[in-house]
Scaffold this motif. Structure first.
Motif, PDB file in Angstrom:
ATOM      1  N   PHE A  93      20.538 -52.154 -66.348  1.00 27.00           N
ATOM      2  CA  PHE A  93      21.683 -50.990 -65.724  1.00 27.00           C
ATOM      3  C   PHE A  93      21.184 -50.224 -65.508  1.00 27.00           C
ATOM      4  CE2 PHE A  93      21.283 -49.510 -69.841  1.00 27.00           C
ATOM      5  CZ  PHE A  93      22.006 -48.065 -69.768  1.00 27.00           C
ATOM      6  N   ILE A  94      21.674 -49.616 -64.342  1.00 33.82           N
ATOM      7  CA  ILE A  94      20.927 -48.575 -64.261  1.00 33.82           C
ATOM      8  C   ILE A  94      22.444 -46.952 -63.798  1.00 33.82           C
ATOM      9  CG2 ILE A  94      21.391 -48.447 -61.536  1.00 33.82           C
ATOM     10  CD1 ILE A  94      18.734 -46.694 -61.274  1.00 33.82           C
ATOM     11  N   MET A  95      22.913 -45.308 -64.364  1.00 26.42           N
ATOM     12  CA  MET A  95      23.581 -44.921 -63.855  1.00 26.42           C
ATOM     13  C   MET A  95      22.780 -43.573 -62.998  1.00 26.42           C
ATOM     14  SD  MET A  95      25.673 -44.375 -67.369  1.00 26.42           S
ATOM     15  CE  MET A  95      24.389 -43.191 -67.775  1.00 26.42           C
ATOM     16  N   ILE A  96      23.265 -43.313 -61.683  1.00 26.42           N
ATOM     17  CA  ILE A  96      22.771 -42.357 -60.695  1.00 26.42           C
ATOM     18  C   ILE A  96      23.994 -41.546 -60.941  1.00 26.42           C
ATOM     19  CG2 ILE A  96      21.818 -42.259 -58.722  1.00 26.42           C
ATOM     20  CD1 ILE A  96      20.651 -44.786 -59.144  1.00 26.42           C
ATOM     21  N   ASN A  97      24.049 -40.218 -61.279  1.00 21.35           N
ATOM     22  CA  ASN A  97      25.130 -39.295 -61.257  1.00 21.35           C
ATOM     23  C   ASN A  97      26.539 -39.839 -61.199  1.00 21.35           C
ATOM     24  OD1 ASN A  97      23.081 -37.097 -59.895  1.00 21.35           O
ATOM     25  ND2 ASN A  97      24.132 -38.240 -57.760  1.00 21.35           N
ATOM     26  N   GLU A  98      27.396 -40.339 -60.937  1.00 22.24           N
ATOM     27  CA  GLU A  98      28.703 -41.120 -60.822  1.00 22.24           C
ATOM     28  C   GLU A  98      28.650 -42.640 -61.214  1.00 22.24           C
ATOM     29  OE1 GLU A  98      29.489 -40.250 -56.938  1.00 22.24           O
ATOM     30  OE2 GLU A  98      28.644 -38.995 -58.828  1.00 22.24           O
ATOM     31  N   HIS A  99      27.723 -43.318 -60.600  1.00 20.16           N
ATOM     32  CA  HIS A  99      26.934 -44.239 -60.641  1.00 20.16           C
ATOM     33  C   HIS A  99      26.818 -44.813 -61.405  1.00 20.16           C
ATOM     34  CE1 HIS A  99      28.161 -43.122 -56.343  1.00 20.16           C
ATOM     35  NE2 HIS A  99      27.794 -42.487 -55.814  1.00 20.16           N
ATOM     36  N   LEU A 100      27.228 -46.374 -61.448  1.00 17.42           N
ATOM     37  CA  LEU A 100      26.729 -47.378 -62.856  1.00 17.42           C
ATOM     38  C   LEU A 100      27.073 -48.495 -61.450  1.00 17.42           C
ATOM     39  CD1 LEU A 100      25.968 -48.129 -65.513  1.00 17.42           C
ATOM     40  CD2 LEU A 100      28.439 -48.653 -66.107  1.00 17.42           C
ATOM     41  N   VAL A 101      25.892 -49.119 -61.723  1.00 15.66           N
ATOM     42  CA  VAL A 101      25.242 -50.159 -61.357  1.00 15.66           C
ATOM     43  C   VAL A 101      24.707 -51.694 -62.701  1.00 15.66           C
ATOM     44  CG1 VAL A 101      24.537 -51.704 -59.838  1.00 15.66           C
ATOM     45  CG2 VAL A 101      25.224 -49.865 -59.675  1.00 15.66           C
ATOM     46  N   TYR A 102      25.424 -51.992 -63.188  1.00 16.85           N
ATOM     47  CA  TYR A 102      24.832 -53.218 -63.999  1.00 16.85           C
ATOM     48  C   TYR A 102      24.283 -54.511 -63.536  1.00 16.85           C
ATOM     49  CZ  TYR A 102      29.653 -53.553 -65.824  1.00 16.85           C
ATOM     50  OH  TYR A 102      30.721 -54.224 -66.217  1.00 16.85           O
ATOM     51  N   LYS A 103      24.431 -55.661 -64.416  1.00 14.87           N
ATOM     52  CA  LYS A 103      24.674 -57.027 -64.757  1.00 14.87           C
ATOM     53  C   LYS A 103      24.906 -58.227 -65.965  1.00 14.87           C
ATOM     54  CE  LYS A 103      19.794 -57.775 -64.832  1.00 14.87           C
ATOM     55  NZ  LYS A 103      17.864 -58.306 -64.532  1.00 14.87           N
ATOM     56  N   ASN A 104      25.670 -57.302 -66.812  1.00 18.97           N
ATOM     57  CA  ASN A 104      25.441 -58.126 -68.296  1.00 18.97           C
ATOM     58  C   ASN A 104      27.024 -57.473 -68.887  1.00 18.97           C
ATOM     59  OD1 ASN A 104      25.987 -59.198 -70.585  1.00 18.97           O
ATOM     60  ND2 ASN A 104      23.630 -59.486 -71.059  1.00 18.97           N
ATOM     61  N   ASP A 105      28.274 -57.779 -68.658  1.00 15.34           N
ATOM     62  CA  ASP A 105      29.039 -57.487 -69.362  1.00 15.34           C
ATOM     63  C   ASP A 105      28.520 -57.411 -71.260  1.00 15.34           C
ATOM     64  OD1 ASP A 105      30.766 -56.656 -67.402  1.00 15.34           O
ATOM     65  OD2 ASP A 105      31.157 -58.779 -67.587  1.00 15.34           O
ATOM     66  N   GLY A 106      28.065 -57.171 -71.365  1.00 12.33           N
ATOM     67  CA  GLY A 106      28.107 -57.441 -72.867  1.00 12.33           C
ATOM     68  C   GLY A 106      26.205 -56.926 -73.584  1.00 12.33           C
ATOM     69  N   ASN A 107      25.929 -55.760 -72.438  1.00 18.37           N
ATOM     70  CA  ASN A 107      24.458 -55.286 -72.699  1.00 18.37           C
ATOM     71  C   ASN A 107      25.383 -54.027 -73.453  1.00 18.37           C
ATOM     72  OD1 ASN A 107      22.549 -53.058 -72.504  1.00 18.37           O
ATOM     73  ND2 ASN A 107      22.428 -54.040 -70.582  1.00 18.37           N
ATOM     74  N   LYS A 108      24.526 -54.615 -74.749  1.00 16.96           N
ATOM     75  CA  LYS A 108      24.356 -53.121 -76.216  1.00 16.96           C
ATOM     76  C   LYS A 108      23.812 -51.582 -75.645  1.00 16.96           C
ATOM     77  CE  LYS A 108      25.369 -56.207 -79.718  1.00 16.96           C
ATOM     78  NZ  LYS A 108      25.860 -55.925 -80.970  1.00 16.96           N
ATOM     79  N   THR A 109      22.819 -51.859 -75.390  1.00 16.08           N
ATOM     80  CA  THR A 109      22.626 -50.452 -74.669  1.00 16.08           C
ATOM     81  C   THR A 109      23.139 -50.061 -73.434  1.00 16.08           C
ATOM     82  OG1 THR A 109      20.222 -51.499 -74.716  1.00 16.08           O
ATOM     83  CG2 THR A 109      20.529 -49.545 -72.900  1.00 16.08           C
TER      84      THR A 109
END
Length: 192
Positions: free
Chosen positions: A103-119
């Protein structure tokens, strides 16, 4: 064309010549690169080969071979949906981070590719449990009292919540952004 004013005739001829030049340039790319470009546009749902934006197609073709397809997809999606000022180099750094962390969080934007990502869940909960609004949203009063009585730590609360689905942790439903060339479902969530 006879009914057009002389200035308009000239402009029309110039536009036709420009279009012919663009199609000629387009034909100079390999079939594989053309198919890759069309696949990218389809995955991003930005068009089809019937209504191809020649300028966009040429821009994508210039990137193919220089950058991984996943970087080009992210770059085009971000540019279209979030911020037109993103550079391809920034997109490359973002994708490297996403590949490492999921995933990456940039300001208020979150982009990710795995719903189960514990991190991802841990990072979100770490931030949310510092905000009274989110604490009230995630816990009812009885749970808060029980945690206080049991002297539960923030880490204890995070561990309990990591089992939840990402949608339950976020305040709203993430949206599917696109499906990457590697078949990852890329999701997007804007935090308020």
């Amino acid at each position: 064309m006879e009914n057009l004013a002389p200035g308009m005739k000239q402009r029309f001829k110039e536009q036709l010549a420009e279009l012919a030049t663009k199609y000629t340039i387009l034909e100079s790319y390999s079939e594989q690169n053309l198919n890759t470009m069309i696949d990218i546009l389809k995955r991003l749902e930005q068009g089809d080969s019937e209504n191809l934006d020649i300028d966009k197609a040429l821009g994508i073709l210039e990137l193919i071979g220089k950058y991984k397809v996943e970087i080009i997809e992210y770059y085009l999606w971000w540019k279209e949906n979030i911020d037109k000022k993103i550079s391809i180099e920034q997109a490359e750094r973002d994708i490297e981070y996403i590949d490492q962390e999921g995933f990456i969080m940039i300001n208020e934007h979150l982009v990710y590719k795995n719903d189960g990502n514990k991190t991802l869940k841990h990072t979100l909960l770490e931030a949310y449990l510092d905000e009274s609004y989110d604490v009230e949203r995630l816990f009812d009063k009885d749970e808060l009292v029980e945690m206080w009585i049991n002297n539960s730590s923030k880490e204890d609360a995070i561990k309990d919540f990591e089992a939840l689905a990402i949608e339950e942790i976020l305040e709203g439903e993430p949206k599917g952004a696109y499906i990457s060339a590697s078949n990852d479902i890329i999701k997007y969530y804007r935090q308020e």
